[in-house]
Enzyme design. Structure first.
Site, PDB file in Angstrom:
ATOM      1  N   HIS A  74       0.817  -1.209   0.000  1.00 58.62           N
ATOM      2  CA  HIS A  74       0.000   0.000   0.000  1.00 58.62           C
ATOM      3  C   HIS A  74       0.854   1.264   0.000  1.00 58.62           C
ATOM      4  CE1 HIS A  74      -3.378  -2.637   1.907  1.00 58.62           C
ATOM      5  NE2 HIS A  74      -3.308  -2.769   0.595  1.00 58.62           N
ATOM      6  N   SER A 105      -5.939  -8.148   9.849  1.00 59.83           N
ATOM      7  CA  SER A 105      -7.296  -8.684   9.928  1.00 59.83           C
ATOM      8  C   SER A 105      -7.592  -9.640   8.778  1.00 59.83           C
ATOM      9  CB  SER A 105      -8.316  -7.539   9.895  1.00 59.83           C
ATOM     10  OG  SER A 105      -8.244  -6.859   8.648  1.00 59.83           O
TER      11      SER A 105
END
Length: 251
Positions: A123, A198
């Site tokens: 990212h 997550s």
């Protein structure tokens, strides 16, 4: 039970030939960086993200994006690598870990001593900016100084293009080279170690699943449940620093 899990993790790391590490926000929260997505506390529940197409089209959106970045600057500059980062760096130095795949944008793996070439930032990185036209790197401090004087973000000093933090925004295409490198890293690994993710954000979260499908062991260290817990070989719901630091012998 935690000591048994740490012993199991230590044994799996020792037995592995090539370990791919996959990190998410959970390792950075232990350095004081807020988790963007945590339910109830995540920034994205309070602040609407600025879409990439809006950043390109609107001077006001660009100004707001940069205002938010400068607002977060004290937190980013104060953050230091924690025990988990240092443990990963030791595994890299020992040759056990060949690649650190990260969803994080804070540069803390590099600050802990992991060579830039071995960090795969899916990212991007918020500690510097790049020109969207020519790719030239610009430092945040220089942009902030200009913004403070004019209330506007300067253009690229080389070509006059738009400057943006070197991160992947909502609506922006994932970078091809890091995605390819991450795939290669998990396919070459016999153990994938997921730390603080997550595993909800795709396509990045698909890499640990790919590693498992290709026969690698899968370890997940995360305080909350993840969608891959059922297929993992070991799941530890505790702090990354204490778990990995204990397994690797880093204080």
């Amino acid at each position: 039970m935690l000591d048994q899990h740490i012993d199991s993790l230590r044994g799996m790391i020792r037995a592995a030939r090539r370990v791919a590490v996959f990190t998410g926000a959970g390792i950075s929260t232990e350095s004081g960086i807020p988790d963007y997505r945590s339910p109830g506390t995540g920034t994205w529940e309070r602040v609407k993200p600025i879409l990439f197409q809006d950043f390109l089209a609107s001077p006001a959106a660009r100004r707001e994006a940069w205002r938010r970045r400068f607002e977060s600057d004290p937190v980013m500059r104060a953050a230091e690598p924690n025990r988990g980062h240092r443990a990963i760096a030791r595994l890299v130095r020992e040759g056990k870990v060949q690649a650190v795949i990260t969803q994080n944008i804070d540069g803390l793996h590099q600050a802990a001593g992991v060579p830039e070439a071995q960090v795969i930032e899916l990212h991007g990185n918020t500690t510097y900016a790049t020109c969207l036209s020519c790719g030239l790197r610009h430092e945040i401090a220089d942009i902030h100084a200009a913004f403070a004087q004019t209330d506007a973000v300067p253009d690229c000093r080389a070509c006059g293009g738009l400057l943006k933090t070197a991160t992947v925004s909502f609506g922006q295409a994932m970078p091809e080279v890091p995605m390819r490198r991450a795939r290669e890293a998990v396919l070459a690994a016999d153990l994938c170690l997921v730390l603080g993710s997550s595993l909800l954000v795709y396509p990045a979260a698909g890499f640990p699943e790919l590693a498992k499908r290709q026969g690698a062991g899968l370890v997940i260290v995360n305080r909350q449940e993840t969608p891959l817990d059922d297929i993992a070989d070991l799941v530890i719901r505790d702090g990354i620093g204490s778990v990995l630091g204990g397994a690797v012998g880093v204080n």
